[in-house]
Write a protein that holds these residues in place. Sequence first.
Motif, PDB file in Angstrom:
ATOM      1  N   THR A  38       1.131  24.072  -5.358  1.00 33.98           N
ATOM      2  CA  THR A  38      -0.129  24.820  -5.320  1.00 33.98           C
ATOM      3  C   THR A  38       0.140  26.157  -4.628  1.00 33.98           C
ATOM      4  O   THR A  38       1.208  26.352  -4.044  1.00 33.98           O
ATOM      5  N   SER A  39      -0.860  27.022  -4.651  1.00 36.49           N
ATOM      6  CA  SER A  39      -0.638  28.329  -4.025  1.00 36.49           C
ATOM      7  C   SER A  39      -0.390  28.200  -2.522  1.00 36.49           C
ATOM      8  O   SER A  39       0.225  29.057  -1.912  1.00 36.49           O
ATOM      9  N   PHE A  40      -0.858  27.096  -1.914  1.00 38.55           N
ATOM     10  CA  PHE A  40      -0.584  26.868  -0.488  1.00 38.55           C
ATOM     11  C   PHE A  40       0.720  26.082  -0.277  1.00 38.55           C
ATOM     12  O   PHE A  40       1.069  25.739   0.847  1.00 38.55           O
ATOM     13  N   GLY A  41       1.395  25.730  -1.381  1.00 32.52           N
ATOM     14  CA  GLY A  41       2.693  25.078  -1.248  1.00 32.52           C
ATOM     15  C   GLY A  41       2.653  23.556  -1.225  1.00 32.52           C
ATOM     16  O   GLY A  41       3.622  22.918  -0.814  1.00 32.52           O
ATOM     17  N   PHE A  42       1.556  22.939  -1.661  1.00 28.68           N
ATOM     18  CA  PHE A  42       1.491  21.468  -1.670  1.00 28.68           C
ATOM     19  C   PHE A  42       2.234  20.937  -2.896  1.00 28.68           C
ATOM     20  O   PHE A  42       2.167  21.518  -3.973  1.00 28.68           O
ATOM     21  N   THR A  43       2.965  19.830  -2.710  1.00 29.17           N
ATOM     22  CA  THR A  43       3.801  19.287  -3.790  1.00 29.17           C
ATOM     23  C   THR A  43       3.366  17.873  -4.154  1.00 29.17           C
ATOM     24  O   THR A  43       2.651  17.218  -3.398  1.00 29.17           O
ATOM     25  N   ILE A  44       3.866  17.388  -5.285  1.00 25.98           N
ATOM     26  CA  ILE A  44       3.511  16.040  -5.747  1.00 25.98           C
ATOM     27  C   ILE A  44       3.996  14.980  -4.738  1.00 25.98           C
ATOM     28  O   ILE A  44       3.335  13.959  -4.531  1.00 25.98           O
ATOM     29  N   ASP A  45       5.127  15.239  -4.081  1.00 21.96           N
ATOM     30  CA  ASP A  45       5.607  14.246  -3.114  1.00 21.96           C
ATOM     31  C   ASP A  45       4.658  14.130  -1.929  1.00 21.96           C
ATOM     32  O   ASP A  45       4.480  13.042  -1.373  1.00 21.96           O
ATOM     33  N   ARG A  46       4.037  15.235  -1.565  1.00 24.60           N
ATOM     34  CA  ARG A  46       3.041  15.182  -0.482  1.00 24.60           C
ATOM     35  C   ARG A  46       1.761  14.487  -0.968  1.00 24.60           C
ATOM     36  O   ARG A  46       1.101  13.779  -0.219  1.00 24.60           O
ATOM     37  N   VAL A  47       1.432  14.732  -2.241  1.00 23.57           N
ATOM     38  CA  VAL A  47       0.230  14.094  -2.810  1.00 23.57           C
ATOM     39  C   VAL A  47       0.340  12.573  -2.733  1.00 23.57           C
ATOM     40  O   VAL A  47      -0.602  11.881  -2.346  1.00 23.57           O
ATOM     41  N   ILE A  48       1.510  12.049  -3.098  1.00 27.88           N
ATOM     42  CA  ILE A  48       1.631  10.591  -3.226  1.00 27.88           C
ATOM     43  C   ILE A  48       2.123   9.898  -1.951  1.00 27.88           C
ATOM     44  O   ILE A  48       2.124   8.669  -1.880  1.00 27.88           O
ATOM     45  N   GLN A  49       2.509  10.683  -0.937  1.00 30.06           N
ATOM     46  CA  GLN A  49       3.113  10.082   0.264  1.00 30.06           C
ATOM     47  C   GLN A  49       2.272   8.956   0.900  1.00 30.06           C
ATOM     48  O   GLN A  49       2.819   7.912   1.272  1.00 30.06           O
ATOM     49  N   PRO A  50       0.935   9.126   1.049  1.00 24.12           N
ATOM     50  CA  PRO A  50       0.167   8.039   1.681  1.00 24.12           C
ATOM     51  C   PRO A  50       0.320   6.708   0.945  1.00 24.12           C
ATOM     52  O   PRO A  50       0.400   5.648   1.572  1.00 24.12           O
ATOM     53  N   GLY A  51       0.380   6.775  -0.372  1.00 19.88           N
ATOM     54  CA  GLY A  51       0.537   5.544  -1.161  1.00 19.88           C
ATOM     55  C   GLY A  51       1.960   5.018  -1.101  1.00 19.88           C
ATOM     56  O   GLY A  51       2.191   3.806  -1.013  1.00 19.88           O
ATOM     57  N   VAL A  52       2.929   5.929  -1.142  1.00 23.30           N
ATOM     58  CA  VAL A  52       4.331   5.504  -1.106  1.00 23.30           C
ATOM     59  C   VAL A  52       4.603   4.736   0.194  1.00 23.30           C
ATOM     60  O   VAL A  52       5.296   3.717   0.203  1.00 23.30           O
ATOM     61  N   ASP A  53       4.025   5.214   1.294  1.00 20.03           N
ATOM     62  CA  ASP A  53       4.280   4.579   2.595  1.00 20.03           C
ATOM     63  C   ASP A  53       3.416   3.344   2.841  1.00 20.03           C
ATOM     64  O   ASP A  53       3.612   2.645   3.834  1.00 20.03           O
ATOM     65  N   ASN A  54       2.440   3.103   1.988  1.00 15.97           N
ATOM     66  CA  ASN A  54       1.506   1.989   2.218  1.00 15.97           C
ATOM     67  C   ASN A  54       1.291   1.183   0.947  1.00 15.97           C
ATOM     68  O   ASN A  54       0.427   1.523   0.142  1.00 15.97           O
ATOM     69  N   PRO A  55       2.076   0.131   0.773  1.00 16.08           N
ATOM     70  CA  PRO A  55       1.985  -0.633  -0.480  1.00 16.08           C
ATOM     71  C   PRO A  55       0.622  -1.307  -0.687  1.00 16.08           C
ATOM     72  O   PRO A  55       0.264  -1.630  -1.803  1.00 16.08           O
ATOM     73  N   GLY A  56      -0.131  -1.471   0.387  1.00 19.07           N
ATOM     74  CA  GLY A  56      -1.427  -2.145   0.245  1.00 19.07           C
ATOM     75  C   GLY A  56      -1.227  -3.640   0.050  1.00 19.07           C
ATOM     76  O   GLY A  56      -0.144  -4.177   0.278  1.00 19.07           O
ATOM     77  N   ASN A  57      -2.283  -4.306  -0.376  1.00 25.07           N
ATOM     78  CA  ASN A  57      -2.184  -5.738  -0.652  1.00 25.07           C
ATOM     79  C   ASN A  57      -2.994  -6.055  -1.899  1.00 25.07           C
ATOM     80  O   ASN A  57      -3.788  -5.235  -2.354  1.00 25.07           O
ATOM     81  N   PRO A  58      -2.809  -7.265  -2.453  1.00 28.32           N
ATOM     82  CA  PRO A  58      -3.462  -7.556  -3.741  1.00 28.32           C
ATOM     83  C   PRO A  58      -4.990  -7.508  -3.674  1.00 28.32           C
ATOM     84  O   PRO A  58      -5.646  -7.395  -4.705  1.00 28.32           O
ATOM     85  N   PHE A  59      -5.570  -7.564  -2.483  1.00 29.25           N
ATOM     86  CA  PHE A  59      -7.038  -7.633  -2.383  1.00 29.25           C
ATOM     87  C   PHE A  59      -7.693  -6.274  -2.163  1.00 29.25           C
ATOM     88  O   PHE A  59      -8.890  -6.128  -2.332  1.00 29.25           O
ATOM     89  N   THR A  60      -6.901  -5.307  -1.704  1.00 24.20           N
ATOM     90  CA  THR A  60      -7.493  -4.001  -1.417  1.00 24.20           C
ATOM     91  C   THR A  60      -6.781  -2.913  -2.208  1.00 24.20           C
ATOM     92  O   THR A  60      -5.578  -2.693  -2.039  1.00 24.20           O
ATOM     93  N   MET A  61      -7.539  -2.264  -3.051  1.00 28.06           N
ATOM     94  CA  MET A  61      -6.976  -1.173  -3.850  1.00 28.06           C
ATOM     95  C   MET A  61      -7.252   0.125  -3.108  1.00 28.06           C
ATOM     96  O   MET A  61      -8.407   0.538  -2.970  1.00 28.06           O
ATOM     97  N   THR A  62      -6.220   0.776  -2.602  1.00 28.97           N
ATOM     98  CA  THR A  62      -6.422   2.045  -1.907  1.00 28.97           C
ATOM     99  C   THR A  62      -6.252   3.191  -2.915  1.00 28.97           C
ATOM    100  O   THR A  62      -5.880   2.963  -4.061  1.00 28.97           O
ATOM    101  N   MET A  63      -6.487   4.418  -2.468  1.00 26.58           N
ATOM    102  CA  MET A  63      -6.310   5.551  -3.375  1.00 26.58           C
ATOM    103  C   MET A  63      -4.822   5.856  -3.538  1.00 26.58           C
ATOM    104  O   MET A  63      -4.353   6.120  -4.625  1.00 26.58           O
ATOM    105  N   GLY A  64      -4.099   5.902  -2.415  1.00 29.01           N
ATOM    106  CA  GLY A  64      -2.645   6.126  -2.480  1.00 29.01           C
ATOM    107  C   GLY A  64      -2.245   7.577  -2.711  1.00 29.01           C
ATOM    108  O   GLY A  64      -1.085   7.874  -2.952  1.00 29.01           O
ATOM    109  N   CYS A  65      -3.209   8.499  -2.652  1.00 29.39           N
ATOM    110  CA  CYS A  65      -2.865   9.910  -2.841  1.00 29.39           C
ATOM    111  C   CYS A  65      -3.885  10.794  -2.144  1.00 29.39           C
ATOM    112  O   CYS A  65      -4.991  10.351  -1.841  1.00 29.39           O
TER     113      CYS A  65
END
Length: 390
Positions: free
Chosen positions: A57-84
């Motif tokens: 983005t114009s501020f320098g945000f990348t796809i790896d930053r977008v998905i990092q919260p989900g990559v670091d948090n697999p979640g569990n079968p009962f709770t669907m998080t956003m992950g991005c």
Amino acid sequence: MEKKLEKGGSIDRLMPGKLKMKNLPAEKELPDLSMHNSHMAKVLTLDIYKTLKERKTSFGFTIDRVIQPGVDNPGNPFTMTMGCVAGDEDSYEVFKELFDPVIEDKHRGYKPTDMHKTDLNPDGLVGGDDLDPNYVLISRVRAIRSIRDFCFPAQCTRGERRLVEKLSIEVLNSLTGDLQGKYYSLKNMSEEEQQQMIEQHLLFPKPVCPLLLASGIARDWPDGRGIWHNSSKTFSVWVNEEDHLKLMSVEKGGNMKAAFSCFCCGIKEVESAFKEKGHAFMWNEHLGFIMSCPSNLGTGLRAGVHIKLPNLGNHPNFDEILKRLRLEKRRTGGADTDADAIFDISNADRLGVSEVQLLQMVVDGVKLLVEMEKKLEMEESIDDMMPTQK
Ligand code: ADP
Ligand code: MG
């Protein structure tokens, strides 16, 4: 091993460029999300990742930053998080190949061509001033707003966050009449003052949720954070919590209509005061109000009650009832939660429905929950009261 320059030797190998990682192909960088449960993990494919990998983005945000919260948090079968998470307003456009299907998946099939509607006229709400205060302890309406031209907390620098705070203080302190109030910087508040405000439902606790931490939203805490409230404490604004602004009205008891009216009036005044300083809120016709978490897009609104449901809360159909009413339950926090069976019940939807429609769903739904609770108190069945799916 420490790199040393031999006398007369070349310094080439010590140059920063030499230490840089190679730009590896997408296949080598793609995270393994096979055991994950999040909207992001559900839609991210190698093809999408390949398409987005070199974008910024114009501020320098990348796809790896977008998905990092989900990559670091697999979640569990009962709770669907956003992950991005979005880093700025542009993120939703620059990474739309990911965000569009995430939004569609999260917001009941909301398509890229769909248009959102905003309705902040409290006269449109039918009823809502008489939720039984023996059950409904507190009524609260809050919404998130982002200030255009600043990036979101996941991407902003300390200096930028402080600018958001400075601007917000100027704007909020310019309000007059019922909205005259004071700003309290989190940095300058004692533990005691903080605890007191938390108990009055005015202050936010430090984010501890791993998803928020992985997104970078809580960096530099408590720098640049604070709360403003009017003298009567009926309207307050959190600055730089999870987004630029979270504006809210809290009423004791079951008068959700009063909370909504106060909220609408306050948020409109704050919006025009920001505009007067040359800063609009982020908004477009498709996404409505825009903020860092795609789950909040549209209205950014959560209208909720703290409600005592000792019987219904333990009923086997409780979750199904909430699902059909499009309501969501949360823990209320504090030590008394489970013993007193106090639930935080609020709207499950945000996008594609207006504020007034969401409020209507909440007050109608909560009314039914109270009626059901009363039936169960009398040891009567609630089978014939099951709502249809909204
Ligand atoms: P939000 O969706 O606004 O981030 P959270 O669930 O993170 O809400 O709660 C933030 C704070 O707001 C907590 O201290 C919580 O106790 C308080 N809060 C949330 N809902 C209500 C309500 N209906 N009444 C009173 N306080 C509430
Ligand atoms: Mg929160």
